[in-house]
Scaffold this motif. Structure first.
Motif, mmCIF file in Angstrom:
data_model
loop_
_atom_site.group_PDB
_atom_site.id
_atom_site.type_symbol
_atom_site.label_atom_id
_atom_site.label_comp_id
_atom_site.label_asym_id
_atom_site.label_seq_id
_atom_site.Cartn_x
_atom_site.Cartn_y
_atom_site.Cartn_z
ATOM 1 N N THR A 179 -4.417 4.919 -21.854
ATOM 2 C CA THR A 179 -4.443 4.203 -23.127
ATOM 3 C C THR A 179 -3.112 4.400 -23.845
ATOM 4 N N PRO A 180 -2.691 3.427 -24.626
ATOM 5 C CA PRO A 180 -1.454 3.599 -25.405
ATOM 6 C C PRO A 180 -1.677 4.602 -26.534
ATOM 7 N N MET A 181 -0.639 5.351 -26.866
ATOM 8 C CA MET A 181 -0.756 6.311 -27.967
ATOM 9 C C MET A 181 -0.880 5.586 -29.301
ATOM 10 N N LEU A 182 -1.763 6.097 -30.138
ATOM 11 C CA LEU A 182 -1.899 5.566 -31.488
ATOM 12 C C LEU A 182 -0.724 6.033 -32.348
ATOM 13 N N LEU A 183 -0.417 5.255 -33.379
ATOM 14 C CA LEU A 183 0.708 5.577 -34.248
ATOM 15 C C LEU A 183 0.589 6.972 -34.877
ATOM 16 N N VAL A 229 -0.649 9.585 -33.628
ATOM 17 C CA VAL A 229 -0.323 10.544 -32.568
ATOM 18 C C VAL A 229 1.186 10.609 -32.374
ATOM 19 N N VAL A 230 1.808 9.438 -32.301
ATOM 20 C CA VAL A 230 3.267 9.380 -32.144
ATOM 21 C C VAL A 230 3.953 10.087 -33.309
ATOM 22 N N GLU A 231 3.474 9.838 -34.515
ATOM 23 C CA GLU A 231 4.093 10.442 -35.695
ATOM 24 C C GLU A 231 3.917 11.961 -35.705
ATOM 25 N N ALA A 232 2.718 12.441 -35.328
ATOM 26 C CA ALA A 232 2.477 13.880 -35.303
ATOM 27 C C ALA A 232 3.342 14.558 -34.249
ATOM 28 N N MET A 233 3.485 13.915 -33.094
ATOM 29 C CA MET A 233 4.318 14.491 -32.047
ATOM 30 C C MET A 233 5.793 14.456 -32.433
ATOM 31 N N SER A 234 6.213 13.371 -33.078
ATOM 32 C CA SER A 234 7.613 13.281 -33.522
ATOM 33 C C SER A 234 7.939 14.389 -34.509
ATOM 34 N N GLU A 235 7.019 14.640 -35.424
ATOM 35 C CA GLU A 235 7.214 15.718 -36.393
ATOM 36 C C GLU A 235 7.294 17.065 -35.690
ATOM 37 N N ALA A 236 6.412 17.263 -34.654
ATOM 38 C CA ALA A 236 6.439 18.517 -33.907
ATOM 39 C C ALA A 236 7.742 18.669 -33.131
ATOM 40 N N MET A 237 8.256 17.565 -32.605
ATOM 41 C CA MET A 237 9.527 17.630 -31.878
ATOM 42 C C MET A 237 10.697 17.924 -32.814
ATOM 43 N N PHE A 286 -11.211 17.274 -19.521
ATOM 44 C CA PHE A 286 -10.843 16.032 -20.194
ATOM 45 C C PHE A 286 -9.325 15.949 -20.253
ATOM 46 N N THR A 287 -8.815 14.797 -20.693
ATOM 47 C CA THR A 287 -7.366 14.610 -20.765
ATOM 48 C C THR A 287 -7.006 13.733 -21.947
ATOM 49 N N ALA A 288 -5.817 13.925 -22.499
ATOM 50 C CA ALA A 288 -5.435 13.260 -23.745
ATOM 51 C C ALA A 288 -5.127 11.779 -23.568
ATOM 52 N N HIS A 289 -4.552 11.397 -22.436
ATOM 53 C CA HIS A 289 -4.064 10.016 -22.318
ATOM 54 C C HIS A 289 -5.168 8.993 -22.129
ATOM 55 N N LYS A 290 -6.409 9.445 -21.972
ATOM 56 C CA LYS A 290 -7.529 8.510 -21.917
ATOM 57 C C LYS A 290 -8.091 8.224 -23.311
ATOM 58 N N LEU A 291 -7.634 8.944 -24.325
ATOM 59 C CA LEU A 291 -8.166 8.755 -25.672
ATOM 60 C C LEU A 291 -7.053 8.515 -26.680
ATOM 61 N N HIS A 292 -6.018 7.787 -26.212
ATOM 62 C CA HIS A 292 -4.886 7.398 -27.056
ATOM 63 C C HIS A 292 -3.997 8.581 -27.427
ATOM 64 N N GLY A 293 -4.004 9.616 -26.598
ATOM 65 C CA GLY A 293 -3.093 10.737 -26.754
ATOM 66 C C GLY A 293 -1.969 10.636 -25.738
ATOM 67 N N PRO A 294 -1.157 11.686 -25.639
ATOM 68 C CA PRO A 294 0.005 11.642 -24.744
ATOM 69 C C PRO A 294 -0.347 11.901 -23.283
ATOM 70 N N LEU A 295 0.431 11.320 -22.397
ATOM 71 C CA LEU A 295 0.393 11.673 -20.977
ATOM 72 C C LEU A 295 0.956 13.085 -20.805
ATOM 73 N N GLY A 346 -0.279 16.426 -30.092
ATOM 74 C CA GLY A 346 -0.686 15.056 -29.787
ATOM 75 C C GLY A 346 -2.134 14.968 -29.350
ATOM 76 N N MET A 347 -2.566 15.886 -28.505
ATOM 77 C CA MET A 347 -3.959 15.910 -28.063
ATOM 78 C C MET A 347 -4.899 16.122 -29.250
ATOM 79 N N LEU A 348 -4.586 17.094 -30.097
ATOM 80 C CA LEU A 348 -5.423 17.368 -31.262
ATOM 81 C C LEU A 348 -5.487 16.155 -32.180
ATOM 82 N N THR A 349 -4.360 15.531 -32.438
ATOM 83 C CA THR A 349 -4.338 14.381 -33.350
ATOM 84 C C THR A 349 -5.173 13.231 -32.807
#
Length: 391
Positions: free
Chosen positions: A13-17, A19-27, A204-213, A251-254
């Motif tokens: 699944t594509p990452m939700l916005l 998720v992207v924003e939370a990961m960007s902040e973490a990076m 379970f895995t994150a990329h099936k629920l709009h999280g990161p690969l 990203g997974m948590l978000t």
């Protein structure tokens, strides 16, 4: 050219916005190695461990008491499934060398079972009915013999059929046998309560629920023994050594938090998409059979058997029309062999040979479904005309 329509969300699944924003902040935060002992490392460790605890709670795990449930981060669902089976096989409970599973598991379980068989293990496979569902009572007699573990998926990745994992877990627990479930297609689609479900391990895995690969996890009941499969570090109590990625964990948590905040609306939307899709396809092409239609299914998964069509030819024609779907599990999509899942269900050859999987996501629209139906019916009509000309 027509806009692409992506109906293969069971693959990813594509990452939700958010998720992207939370990961960007973490990076941007520039977290150090969480295993480092200095202040910067301890700061990263707090982020990872706080997220770990929140994920456990979101999945219905218990983080209190002397033996709290544990969450082991992995690279994805395949590694989590392998860690569950080989980890149990290498623990004290593995002495019986007997695995009870099914013929409808994801390749990461099926291939792991084959490898255990090569190592001398006895593999028992529970039968499923024509809807692809296990009868819980078929497990009871198998547990009369010493067994090391039971592994049955929670929701099937090809048909969407929901398995009676809670009932199976009750039987396994009564027999003193640890039970694992592959919940990769269920977490983030339906509510999952680890403790209520009664299993000992859940993947379970994150990329099936709009999280990161690149990140999955194995949730373990506190007392479950598990042998590590990787070596060279003390991370995650030595059960899965290697540097944890704070941005991936965030990203997974978000992604999970987004699901929990919107779960009722998401489930209703997905089921509406699936039902509208199936109704229109079967109305326009009456020979199409909806696989597992008569049982409880995942709201986002539709397996359609286009009787009289070759699935590979139909798949390629749809791809040319910019409709992305699948001939089965993404991990086995390169294979031209019939689906082991559909074979285990005992479906007629003409259904197996014409089966395609379509899967939807939160951001799929009704307009996209309607346009996909139009293209699919157009392709079916064109292929039928070609076949008629050849005759």
């Amino acid at each position: 050219m027509d806009q692409p329509i992506y109906l293969d969300h069971n693959a990813t699944t594509p990452m939700l916005l958010p998720v992207v924003e939370a990961m960007s902040e973490a990076m941007r935060a520039g977290y150090a190695n969480p295993a480092s002992q200095h202040g910067a490392g301890r700061r990263a460790r707090r982020v990872v461990e706080d997220a770990r605890e929140q994920i456990i709670r979101l999945l219905g795990g218990d983080t209190s008491g002397r033996q709290p449930d544990r969450l082991i981060f992995t690279s994805g669902g395949t590694e989590a499934n392998n860690l569950a089976l080989f980890g149990l096989a290498g623990s004290p409970v593995g002495a019986a060398k007997r695995l009870v599973t099914t013929g409808i598991e994801h390749p990461s379980i099926a291939a792991a079972a084959d490898e255990l068989a090569r190592r001398g293990w006895q593999i028992e496979r529970l039968p499923v009915d024509r809807s692809g569902v296990v009868d819980p009572q078929s497990l009871a007699p198998l547990l009369e013999q010493p067994s090391s573990m039971v592994s049955v998926m929670l929701g099937n990745n090809e048909t969407g059929a929901i398995q009676p994992v809670g009932e199976l877990a009750t039987l396994a627990t009564a027999a003193g046998v640890p039970m694992h479930t592959d919940a990769v297609q269920v977490v983030g689609k339906l509510a999952v309560d680890f403790r209520t479900l009664g299993v000992d391990l859940l993947s379970f895995t994150a990329h099936k629920l709009h999280g990161p690969l690149g990140i999955g996890a194995l949730l373990l009941r506190g007392e479950t023994p598990l042998a590590p499969q990787l070596f060279g570090g003390f991370q995650q109590a030595g059960l899965r050594p290697g540097t944890e990625s704070a941005p991936l964990v965030v990203g997974m948590l978000t992604a999970l938090e987004c699901w929990h905040a919107e779960q009722a609306a998401r489930r209703e939307h997905l089921a509406k998409l699936r039902d509208r899709f199936e109704q229109q396809i079967t109305a326009g092409c009456p020979q199409v059979v909806v696989v597992s239609k008569d049982t409880e299914r995942l709201p986002h998964t539709s397996n359609l058997a286009f009787v009289g069509f070759d699935r590979q030819a139909l798949f390629l024609a749809l791809d040319m029309e910019q409709v992305a779907c699948s001939t089965g599990s993404a991990c086995a999509s390169g294979s031209s062999e019939p689906s082991p899942v559909l074979l285990s269900m005992g479906l007629p050859e003409e259904q197996i040979g014409g089966s395609l999987r379509f899967s939807f996501a939160t951001e799929t629209t009704l307009a996209e479904v309607d346009e996909a139906v139009r293209r699919i019916l157009l392709v079916c009509k064109r292929l039928e005309q070609q076949n008629t000309l050849r005759k």
